[in-house]
Motif scaffolding. Sequence first.
Motif: not given
Length: 424
Positions: A255-274
């Motif tokens: 992401l070139r250094g920053s999350f732009k939205s909550l969706e970006d964070i959600k897409k990181c595979f090591v962060i579970s939905k819970e």
Amino acid sequence: MMRKKYYQKLAFMGMLLIVLLAFQNYTGREKDSFPEVKFITTRSTSWNLTDFNPNDLDAMQWEHLGFSEKQVSTILNYKKMVGGQFRSKDQLKKCYAISAEKFSELESYIMLPEAGKDHHFEKFDKYEKKEIRISGRFNPDRLSAAEWIRMGFSEKQAEAILKYKNYLGGSFISKEKFKECFIISPASYTKLESYLILPAKTPEGFKSHGKNYTVQSKIHYRNFDPNSLNSEDWQALGFSEKQANTIVNYRDRNLRGSFKSLEDIKKCFVISKEKFEELSPYIKLNTNTNPIQKQETDFSKVDLNIITFKQLLEFGLDEKSAGSMIGFRKKLRGFVNKQQILDTYNIDKNLVQKLISIAPLDISNVPKYTLTEAPEEWLKDHPYFKYSADKIIFYRTTYTDDRKILKLLKLKPEYEERMKLYLK
């Protein structure tokens, strides 16, 4: 009378002549050919033997060394009897399933000391006994090897504790499981118990052997900006060290250094939905849309051993080149000459050549060791040592001279020169 004796002699001579002719006829016959008889005493080996540690062999590998299924069973049972680990060649030799001839055949390839203490109750007597020092309550899941050593454990004990944690799936799970770590003596556990931030009991249904199991613990969250967190900050939010590093790399590289939205964070595979649902109320992304003034970097003052991913992108490297350079530097624990940077795979060599001609390289903080003192973890992980690590660890049980160990390794000259870059 004389004539009678004469005829007797003549008859005797005739009989002797007949016997001699018969014997000559017998010995003159063509001899029958008999098949060559070979007596098999041991099972011959047609494979090329290489150095091995008998503690690492499973049943099939013992069979490949020429032992029968029954012999293998005896060897493995004997291993259990002596504490689950062969500690010397002398100890292994005492196993009656291994004949003297077979042991002689294998001896030069066995990576064990010649002699050692056999009794398994003495398995830890080589560790230096130190007093356990505890400064306050702590979560053992978050301690590094260096922190276990500072607490009073030896380097090998610290390594064994971390291996046990990985065996459980990356977490000690509970005080019960922590107590089962064979490195932790009953006396040490008694001192540590009241300081451990772990549940007392193991959750029902827990299974070890690397299952990805995490312990739910109560974490008091505060509002945070995910773009300002480093690996340690993510670990404080309940992620493992490996997960935290993945999140930081995902943010900085993908992401070139920053999350732009909550969706970006959600897409990181090591962060579970819970976990995302748990964190989302506290996430406060910097929504300032004003363009951030880009800070120009003076690369003539940036040390190549601390240059960041972002700075490499600023210089003009693409993500693949920048990631490869940072990754290789991390594995080496630092570059010691600029040629190593050019030798990195998947980089833009022309652009990197330009960079290293401008930027300085400070090697004062690059760790170097002797072969006899180098930590096992360092040897097994370092790109220049890992393929010879087991042999180095074995040879240094007998030899204390680095030159002798290097000679025994029989390395190609170019490999030996690379090793020497990181040797004292």
